[in-house]
Design a protein around this motif. Structure first.
Motif, PDB file in Angstrom:
ATOM      1  N   ARG A  34    -127.489   5.949  -0.369  1.00 46.10           N
ATOM      2  CA  ARG A  34    -127.866   6.931   0.660  1.00 46.10           C
ATOM      3  C   ARG A  34    -127.726   8.354   0.148  1.00 46.10           C
ATOM      4  NH1 ARG A  34    -124.685   3.853   5.511  1.00 46.10           N
ATOM      5  NH2 ARG A  34    -126.328   2.348   6.003  1.00 46.10           N
ATOM      6  N   VAL A  35    -126.629   8.629  -0.519  1.00 43.76           N
ATOM      7  CA  VAL A  35    -126.410   9.971  -1.067  1.00 43.76           C
ATOM      8  C   VAL A  35    -127.489  10.291  -2.100  1.00 43.76           C
ATOM      9  CG1 VAL A  35    -124.854  11.395  -2.460  1.00 43.76           C
ATOM     10  CG2 VAL A  35    -123.938  10.033  -0.575  1.00 43.76           C
ATOM     11  N   ALA A  36    -127.786   9.338  -2.981  1.00 46.09           N
ATOM     12  CA  ALA A  36    -128.785   9.563  -4.026  1.00 46.09           C
ATOM     13  C   ALA A  36    -130.173   9.808  -3.432  1.00 46.09           C
ATOM     14  CB  ALA A  36    -128.825   8.376  -4.986  1.00 46.09           C
ATOM     15  N   VAL A  37    -130.565   9.013  -2.432  1.00 50.21           N
ATOM     16  CA  VAL A  37    -131.878   9.189  -1.808  1.00 50.21           C
ATOM     17  C   VAL A  37    -131.970  10.565  -1.153  1.00 50.21           C
ATOM     18  CG1 VAL A  37    -133.373   8.412   0.079  1.00 50.21           C
ATOM     19  CG2 VAL A  37    -132.430   6.747  -1.520  1.00 50.21           C
ATOM     20  N   LEU A  38    -130.938  10.966  -0.416  1.00 50.45           N
ATOM     21  CA  LEU A  38    -130.951  12.291   0.209  1.00 50.45           C
ATOM     22  C   LEU A  38    -130.997  13.404  -0.836  1.00 50.45           C
ATOM     23  CD1 LEU A  38    -128.604  12.210   3.335  1.00 50.45           C
ATOM     24  CD2 LEU A  38    -131.060  12.629   3.253  1.00 50.45           C
ATOM     25  N   GLU A  39    -130.243  13.250  -1.914  1.00 50.14           N
ATOM     26  CA  GLU A  39    -130.258  14.274  -2.968  1.00 50.14           C
ATOM     27  C   GLU A  39    -131.655  14.418  -3.584  1.00 50.14           C
ATOM     28  OE1 GLU A  39    -125.604  14.116  -4.464  1.00 50.14           O
ATOM     29  OE2 GLU A  39    -127.127  13.050  -5.626  1.00 50.14           O
ATOM     30  N   VAL A  40    -132.313  13.294  -3.830  1.00 49.89           N
ATOM     31  CA  VAL A  40    -133.653  13.337  -4.421  1.00 49.89           C
ATOM     32  C   VAL A  40    -134.638  13.963  -3.436  1.00 49.89           C
ATOM     33  CG1 VAL A  40    -135.583  11.945  -5.281  1.00 49.89           C
ATOM     34  CG2 VAL A  40    -133.242  11.419  -6.001  1.00 49.89           C
ATOM     35  N   LEU A  41    -134.584  13.569  -2.171  1.00 49.06           N
ATOM     36  CA  LEU A  41    -135.491  14.149  -1.178  1.00 49.06           C
ATOM     37  C   LEU A  41    -135.232  15.645  -1.008  1.00 49.06           C
ATOM     38  CD1 LEU A  41    -135.591  11.344   1.545  1.00 49.06           C
ATOM     39  CD2 LEU A  41    -137.402  11.986  -0.054  1.00 49.06           C
ATOM     40  N   GLY A  45    -138.141  18.571  -1.933  1.00 52.25           N
ATOM     41  CA  GLY A  45    -138.584  19.555  -0.952  1.00 52.25           C
ATOM     42  C   GLY A  45    -139.990  19.335  -0.420  1.00 52.25           C
ATOM     43  N   ARG A  46    -140.522  18.145  -0.618  1.00 55.00           N
ATOM     44  CA  ARG A  46    -141.849  17.797  -0.125  1.00 55.00           C
ATOM     45  C   ARG A  46    -141.860  16.288   0.129  1.00 55.00           C
ATOM     46  NH1 ARG A  46    -144.621  14.876  -3.721  1.00 55.00           N
ATOM     47  NH2 ARG A  46    -144.094  15.017  -5.918  1.00 55.00           N
ATOM     48  N   PRO A  47    -142.796  15.805   0.916  1.00 54.57           N
ATOM     49  CA  PRO A  47    -142.864  14.365   1.165  1.00 54.57           C
ATOM     50  C   PRO A  47    -143.173  13.580  -0.111  1.00 54.57           C
ATOM     51  CG  PRO A  47    -144.117  15.586   2.807  1.00 54.57           C
ATOM     52  CD  PRO A  47    -143.758  16.554   1.724  1.00 54.57           C
ATOM     53  N   VAL A  48    -142.446  12.489  -0.325  1.00 58.48           N
ATOM     54  CA  VAL A  48    -142.653  11.653  -1.515  1.00 58.48           C
ATOM     55  C   VAL A  48    -142.771  10.180  -1.114  1.00 58.48           C
ATOM     56  CG1 VAL A  48    -141.500  13.218  -3.121  1.00 58.48           C
ATOM     57  CG2 VAL A  48    -140.173  11.491  -1.968  1.00 58.48           C
ATOM     58  N   THR A  49    -143.470   9.420  -1.922  1.00 60.67           N
ATOM     59  CA  THR A  49    -143.657   7.991  -1.665  1.00 60.67           C
ATOM     60  C   THR A  49    -142.419   7.204  -2.103  1.00 60.67           C
ATOM     61  OG1 THR A  49    -144.584   7.530  -3.844  1.00 60.67           O
ATOM     62  CG2 THR A  49    -146.139   8.203  -2.110  1.00 60.67           C
ATOM     63  N   HIS A  50    -142.353   5.964  -1.645  1.00 60.07           N
ATOM     64  CA  HIS A  50    -141.277   5.073  -2.072  1.00 60.07           C
ATOM     65  C   HIS A  50    -141.324   4.904  -3.588  1.00 60.07           C
ATOM     66  CE1 HIS A  50    -139.562   1.157  -3.132  1.00 60.07           C
ATOM     67  NE2 HIS A  50    -138.661   1.441  -2.207  1.00 60.07           N
ATOM     68  N   ALA A  51    -142.531   4.764  -4.137  1.00 59.38           N
ATOM     69  CA  ALA A  51    -142.678   4.588  -5.590  1.00 59.38           C
ATOM     70  C   ALA A  51    -142.142   5.797  -6.346  1.00 59.38           C
ATOM     71  CB  ALA A  51    -144.137   4.340  -5.946  1.00 59.38           C
ATOM     72  N   GLU A  52    -142.408   7.012  -5.843  1.00 61.82           N
ATOM     73  CA  GLU A  52    -141.892   8.219  -6.493  1.00 61.82           C
ATOM     74  C   GLU A  52    -140.363   8.240  -6.440  1.00 61.82           C
ATOM     75  OE1 GLU A  52    -144.703  11.972  -5.943  1.00 61.82           O
ATOM     76  OE2 GLU A  52    -144.471  10.863  -4.057  1.00 61.82           O
ATOM     77  N   LEU A  53    -139.810   7.841  -5.304  1.00 51.21           N
ATOM     78  CA  LEU A  53    -138.347   7.794  -5.192  1.00 51.21           C
ATOM     79  C   LEU A  53    -137.762   6.779  -6.164  1.00 51.21           C
ATOM     80  CD1 LEU A  53    -137.650   7.896  -1.350  1.00 51.21           C
ATOM     81  CD2 LEU A  53    -136.866   9.534  -3.052  1.00 51.21           C
ATOM     82  N   TYR A  68    -135.770   0.861   0.344  1.00 51.21           N
ATOM     83  CA  TYR A  68    -136.483   0.680   1.619  1.00 51.21           C
ATOM     84  C   TYR A  68    -135.504   0.697   2.795  1.00 51.21           C
ATOM     85  CZ  TYR A  68    -141.156  -0.436  -0.174  1.00 51.21           C
ATOM     86  OH  TYR A  68    -142.397  -0.363  -0.747  1.00 51.21           O
ATOM     87  N   ARG A  69    -134.436  -0.063   2.686  1.00 48.86           N
ATOM     88  CA  ARG A  69    -133.450  -0.128   3.777  1.00 48.86           C
ATOM     89  C   ARG A  69    -132.782   1.225   4.001  1.00 48.86           C
ATOM     90  NH1 ARG A  69    -130.914  -5.895   1.984  1.00 48.86           N
ATOM     91  NH2 ARG A  69    -132.538  -7.177   2.915  1.00 48.86           N
ATOM     92  N   THR A  70    -132.511   1.927   2.914  1.00 45.43           N
ATOM     93  CA  THR A  70    -131.895   3.253   3.014  1.00 45.43           C
ATOM     94  C   THR A  70    -132.830   4.214   3.732  1.00 45.43           C
ATOM     95  OG1 THR A  70    -130.587   2.895   1.019  1.00 45.43           O
ATOM     96  CG2 THR A  70    -130.974   5.183   1.673  1.00 45.43           C
ATOM     97  N   LEU A  71    -134.107   4.199   3.375  1.00 46.65           N
ATOM     98  CA  LEU A  71    -135.083   5.059   4.038  1.00 46.65           C
ATOM     99  C   LEU A  71    -135.149   4.756   5.532  1.00 46.65           C
ATOM    100  CD1 LEU A  71    -137.923   5.009   1.357  1.00 46.65           C
ATOM    101  CD2 LEU A  71    -136.501   6.978   1.980  1.00 46.65           C
TER     102      LEU A  71
END
Length: 159
Positions: A34-41, A45-53, A68-71
């Motif tokens: 969760r922390v990693a996903v939020l840090e990357v998003l 600073g813009r919308p990104v796809t699951h593949a980009e994440l 997926y579950r984290t998102l």
């Protein structure tokens, strides 16, 4: 005595990073994913796809299903929102953060490079629905070619 002083749990050098603080405030445990996903998003600073994440080095050790579950859990708690593009791909963005996408505005999808840009100065229009209907999501995505893909400068496009 130093051991009597309360230690700050937030802020630079604190025990909790900003994403972890936001997770706790939303009643979510600040797991590494969760922390990693939020840090990357936040960093994007813009919308990104699951593949980009999933392709981001910070998430290299995180299972695709976990992403997926984290998102899903982050969206449920309002920490992120998602935009469905006319290309059929969901894009995710941090919500309400000074550097992230605050939501409630239009987006631009480039058909050349598939990037999505927030159009922050263009709020979504008010939508009137039938009495008793409940709007669960609003979205406005303009589709076209970004300046980098079109080769047109901003001076040329405004002429």
């Amino acid at each position: 005595h130093q051991w009597l002083r309360p230690r700050s749990r937030c802020g630079p050098g604190g025990l909790l990073s900003l994403p972890a603080h936001r997770l706790r405030h939303a009643a979510l445990r600040p797991t590494a994913a969760r922390v990693a996903v939020l840090e990357v998003l936040d960093a994007r600073g813009r919308p990104v796809t699951h593949a980009e994440l999933a392709a981001h080095p910070r998430l290299a050790e995180v299972n695709t299903v976990t992403v997926y579950r984290t998102l899903a859990s982050l969206e449920e708690k309002g920490l992120i929102h998602r935009i469905f593009g006319p290309d059929g791909v969901w894009r995710h963005c941090a919500s309400g953060d000074a550097d992230g996408c605050p939501g409630n505005h239009a987006h631009f999808l480039c058909t050349g490079c598939a990037s999505v840009t927030c159009l922050r100065d263009q709020p979504l229009p008010k939508v009137r629905v039938a009495p008793g209907a409940i709007v669960s999501r609003r979205s406005l995505v303009a589709v076209g070619t970004c300046p980098a893909c079109s080769g047109v400068t901003s001076a040329e496009s405004s002429a």
